[in-house]
Write a protein that holds these residues in place. Structure first.
Motif, PDB file in Angstrom:
ATOM      1  N   THR A 325      15.373  21.528  -8.190  1.00 27.31           N
ATOM      2  CA  THR A 325      15.884  21.945  -6.700  1.00 27.31           C
ATOM      3  C   THR A 325      16.269  20.673  -6.036  1.00 27.31           C
ATOM      4  OG1 THR A 325      13.600  21.638  -5.960  1.00 27.31           O
ATOM      5  CG2 THR A 325      14.127  23.879  -7.008  1.00 27.31           C
ATOM      6  N   ASN A 327      18.672  18.469  -4.009  1.00 27.54           N
ATOM      7  CA  ASN A 327      20.140  18.795  -3.697  1.00 27.54           C
ATOM      8  C   ASN A 327      21.115  17.670  -4.060  1.00 27.54           C
ATOM      9  OD1 ASN A 327      20.185  21.182  -2.614  1.00 27.54           O
ATOM     10  ND2 ASN A 327      21.132  20.607  -0.748  1.00 27.54           N
ATOM     11  N   LYS A 346      24.343  23.960 -14.902  1.00 27.51           N
ATOM     12  CA  LYS A 346      23.991  24.017 -13.316  1.00 27.51           C
ATOM     13  C   LYS A 346      25.130  24.623 -12.774  1.00 27.51           C
ATOM     14  CE  LYS A 346      21.378  20.930 -11.131  1.00 27.51           C
ATOM     15  NZ  LYS A 346      19.903  21.609 -11.196  1.00 27.51           N
ATOM     16  N   LEU A 350      25.049  28.203 -10.932  1.00 33.59           N
ATOM     17  CA  LEU A 350      25.545  28.046  -9.242  1.00 33.59           C
ATOM     18  C   LEU A 350      26.402  29.344  -9.112  1.00 33.59           C
ATOM     19  CD1 LEU A 350      25.676  24.261  -8.319  1.00 33.59           C
ATOM     20  CD2 LEU A 350      24.424  26.243  -7.089  1.00 33.59           C
ATOM     21  N   ASN A 455      30.063  22.543  -3.795  1.00 34.30           N
ATOM     22  CA  ASN A 455      29.152  21.849  -4.809  1.00 34.30           C
ATOM     23  C   ASN A 455      30.022  20.979  -5.345  1.00 34.30           C
ATOM     24  OD1 ASN A 455      26.672  23.555  -4.286  1.00 34.30           O
ATOM     25  ND2 ASN A 455      28.117  25.245  -4.775  1.00 34.30           N
ATOM     26  N   SER A 482      25.555  16.170   0.035  1.00 34.32           N
ATOM     27  CA  SER A 482      24.327  16.794  -0.496  1.00 34.32           C
ATOM     28  C   SER A 482      23.633  17.633   0.483  1.00 34.32           C
ATOM     29  CB  SER A 482      23.340  16.206  -1.598  1.00 34.32           C
ATOM     30  OG  SER A 482      22.880  15.075  -0.772  1.00 34.32           O
ATOM     31  N   SER A 485      25.744  21.028   0.596  1.00 33.37           N
ATOM     32  CA  SER A 485      25.515  21.776  -0.836  1.00 33.37           C
ATOM     33  C   SER A 485      25.122  20.886  -2.002  1.00 33.37           C
ATOM     34  CB  SER A 485      27.105  22.152  -1.107  1.00 33.37           C
ATOM     35  OG  SER A 485      27.931  20.886  -1.061  1.00 33.37           O
ATOM     36  N   TYR A 486      25.414  21.161  -3.254  1.00 34.15           N
ATOM     37  CA  TYR A 486      24.648  20.738  -4.313  1.00 34.15           C
ATOM     38  C   TYR A 486      25.643  19.506  -4.582  1.00 34.15           C
ATOM     39  CZ  TYR A 486      22.402  19.703  -8.656  1.00 34.15           C
ATOM     40  OH  TYR A 486      21.905  19.098  -9.753  1.00 34.15           O
ATOM     41  N   THR A 487      25.083  18.387  -4.923  1.00 34.70           N
ATOM     42  CA  THR A 487      25.946  17.165  -5.676  1.00 34.70           C
ATOM     43  C   THR A 487      25.279  16.506  -6.673  1.00 34.70           C
ATOM     44  OG1 THR A 487      26.698  16.720  -3.384  1.00 34.70           O
ATOM     45  CG2 THR A 487      27.005  15.067  -4.921  1.00 34.70           C
ATOM     46  N   CYS A 488      25.919  16.383  -7.748  1.00 29.29           N
ATOM     47  CA  CYS A 488      25.337  15.834  -9.031  1.00 29.29           C
ATOM     48  C   CYS A 488      26.315  15.011  -9.676  1.00 29.29           C
ATOM     49  CB  CYS A 488      25.111  17.034  -9.943  1.00 29.29           C
ATOM     50  SG  CYS A 488      24.209  16.705 -11.794  1.00 29.29           S
ATOM     51  N   GLN A 521      15.330  12.130  -7.647  1.00 32.87           N
ATOM     52  CA  GLN A 521      16.725  12.367  -7.543  1.00 32.87           C
ATOM     53  C   GLN A 521      17.378  11.320  -8.677  1.00 32.87           C
ATOM     54  OE1 GLN A 521      16.721  11.878  -3.244  1.00 32.87           O
ATOM     55  NE2 GLN A 521      17.957  13.768  -3.128  1.00 32.87           N
TER      56      GLN A 521
END
Length: 557
Positions: A325, A327, A346, A350, A455, A482, A485-488, A521
């Motif tokens: 979970t 971000n 992922k 999303l 994202n 992040s 929104s989501y950052t990977c 993270q």
């Protein structure tokens, strides 16, 4: 044997190519072919678990057979000496008669029907500079287990004797194959019972000469000394004269070529580590190997990802990351550890969870691949995965020639425009930062303004992106994104080391320490499904060795 035909000469040429490419390293260590054991089963079954189905016993025996061969493979690769070890050697009827002009294929019933069918096989053939050793492996653990219960002992001993006889027949056929090419070569042959101690020797209903060809568990446990006493010391004083050295090399090359030829198809790549990995990956993705009930580190892939990614199983690490979970995630891992699998899972999650989720995927593009519009990965290309899932997407592909012409701001405006009609935009390159002249602070401000709320995924950021100190601003922007929104970000830190120095490593560590609020993270993927050992770790060691070598020759590296 009569005059040899052109096919014979072709096999000789192929075998010479294999030897010169893979076997003439000069190291006094065995050359193992294939580079990893031929795969059958991987995970160890818990003997206390309930039987999952009617085929369990057969599966269990096949796995035990595989494990017995792996045991022998491992002790052979630790020998000291200039050996070539062929694992899972098979030959066809046609190959058995290579070079035999007295063999009339037109009159041979077998040739007319099944010339390319398997004629015989052998678990291991060890080729030394002046002799051959044939090794068959027999797993008979169930004999020992049942005997301890005291039931049907005579029948079990008969079964044991039949197993040895069968192995002796297999060994003889391989020896006959060698002798067809040259009758004066030295050949030793053995059968390995890796689960039987020497104390069990008296219960083998065999002659003394037959028992002398058995390798017991005690011998396997001290294999280097056993080999020295029973093979190398006995044969090392038997050097070959020039004539027989040539014949020995000829037969060696023939066996290498036969091992690399599947029916009539010769493929030298079978000798490479890369081919081993690709083959295992293919079988793993089919779900063929895994006994999930007995391996807590392996779980079945959820249906959503299984259907679209084509991956039957996940490691626990991969699954935990998919369900994370956080971000912001920084995923470190070497090739094959599952970074792309996690990222694509992922993205699917999303894209399917909310209609208003918008996603940008940056993928590393090697800087010498000017015309490429796809990137190799362990799963299918992102476009195929998204097509299967019915997710609307578009590619923005940039080659190195484009880098000097395109301003980053123009690119990101183009991304936003494409996201109006598409759910996912895939950008093939992150490396243009090396080429653009735009002020880095101005660029990051524009990046933040345009992509806030979208994202963002970056796969293989180490390709074409050095992460030098002035690029920390870019990383800082990704971390700041992040918050909305989501950052990977996925990175192979070992490959990244080529573009950086030790001081940059420390700066990067300090950056993450300052910017990230949670240790969860930053995640390192260290396990994969490729074998009983961790190939990811092996690849990391190989890369480290390359770096050490290069560093020693280049003080500025």
């Amino acid at each position: 044997m009569a005059q040899k035909d052109t096919k014979y000469q072709e096999y000789l040429r192929n075998g010479k190519e294999i030897f010169e490419t893979y076997c003439s390293t000069g190291d006094k260590r065995p050359i193992m072919l294939p580079r990893a054991p031929q795969q059958t089963y991987i995970d160890v079954i818990d003997p206390n678990e309930d039987k999952p189905g009617c085929s369990f016993e057969n599966d269990r025996n096949q796995q035990l057979n595989y494990e017995a061969e792996v045991t022998v493979y491992r002790v052979l690769e630790k020998l000291d000496g200039n050996y070539i070890v062929l694992h899972s050697f098979e030959y066809t009827h046609f190959q058995y008669h290579l070079g035999d002009s007295n063999h009339d294929r037109r009159k041979c019933i077998i040739c007319k029907k099944t010339a390319t069918n398997r004629e015989g096989e052998c678990d291991f053939i060890v080729i030394a500079p002046n002799y051959f050793v044939i090794i068959e492996v027999k797993n008979m653990s169930h004999i020992g287990e049942i005997s301890e219960n005291g039931s049907n002992k005579d029948q079990q001993m008969q079964a044991l004797g039949k197993t040895f006889k069968k192995s002796a027949e297999q060994r003889k056929r391989i020896k006959d194959l060698i002798m067809r090419f040259c009758k004066r070569l030295t050949v030793r042959q053995f059968t390995v019972y890796p689960n039987f101690d020497k104390a069990f020797k008296s219960q083998f209903q065999l002659s003394s000469s037959e028992k002398s060809t058995i390798i017991f568990k005690d011998d396997v446990d001290d294999f280097s000394n056993w080999w020295k006493e029973n093979v190398s010391d006995l044969l090392m004083d038997d050097p070959l004269g020039p004539e027989f050295r040539t014949l020995h090399e000829e037969v060696r090359n023939l066996f290498l070529a036969i091992w690399c030829t599947d029916k009539n198809h010769y493929d030298i790549a079978k000798c490479s580590l890369g081919q081993c990995i690709l083959k295992v990956d293919k079988q793993l993705r089919s779900g063929r190997f895994i006994f999930r009930q007995s391996n807590p580190e392996v779980i079945p892939t959820p249906t959503l990802y299984k259907d679209f990614l084509g991956v039957e199983n996940l490691t626990k690490q991969q699954n935990d990351l998919i369900n994370s979970t956080e971000n912001f995630l920084w995923i470190n891992g070497p090739a094959g550890s599952g970074k792309t699998v996690v990222i694509m899972a992922k993205i699917l999650k999303l894209a399917m969870s909310r209609k208003d989720n918008k996603i940008v995927l940056f993928r590393g593009l090697m800087l010498n691949a000017e015309e490429e519009d796809t990137v190799h990965c362990t799963v299918q290309g992102p476009d195929k995965i998204l097509d299967k899932a019915g997710i609307k997407h578009v590619y923005l592909t940039l080659g190195p020639k484009s880098f000097c012409k395109l301003e980053p701001i123009e690119l990101y405006r183009d991304i936003v425009c494409n996201l109006i009609e598409n759910k996912v935009v895939i950008v093939l390159s992150w490396g243009f930062l090396h080429h653009c002249k735009t002020d880095i602070v101005k660029w990051n401000n524009e990046l933040f303004r345009l992509l806030r709320g979208i994202n963002v995924f970056v796969d293989d950021i180490h390709q074409g992106f050095s992460l030098l100190d002035d690029h920390h601003n870019s990383l800082e922007t990704l971390v700041d994104l992040s918050n909305f929104s989501y950052t990977c970000v996925a990175c192979d830190m070992i490959q990244r080391r080529y573009d950086c120095n030790a001081e940059s490593d420390l700066n990067l560590a300090r950056f993450f320490e300052d910017k990230l609020s949670s240790s969860s993270q930053i995640v390192s993927l260290s396990k994969n499904l490729r074998n009983t050992f961790d190939i990811s770790r092996c690849l990391s060691v190989i890369r480290k060795q390359i770096i050490d070598i290069r560093s020693s020759s280049d003080p500025n590296f």
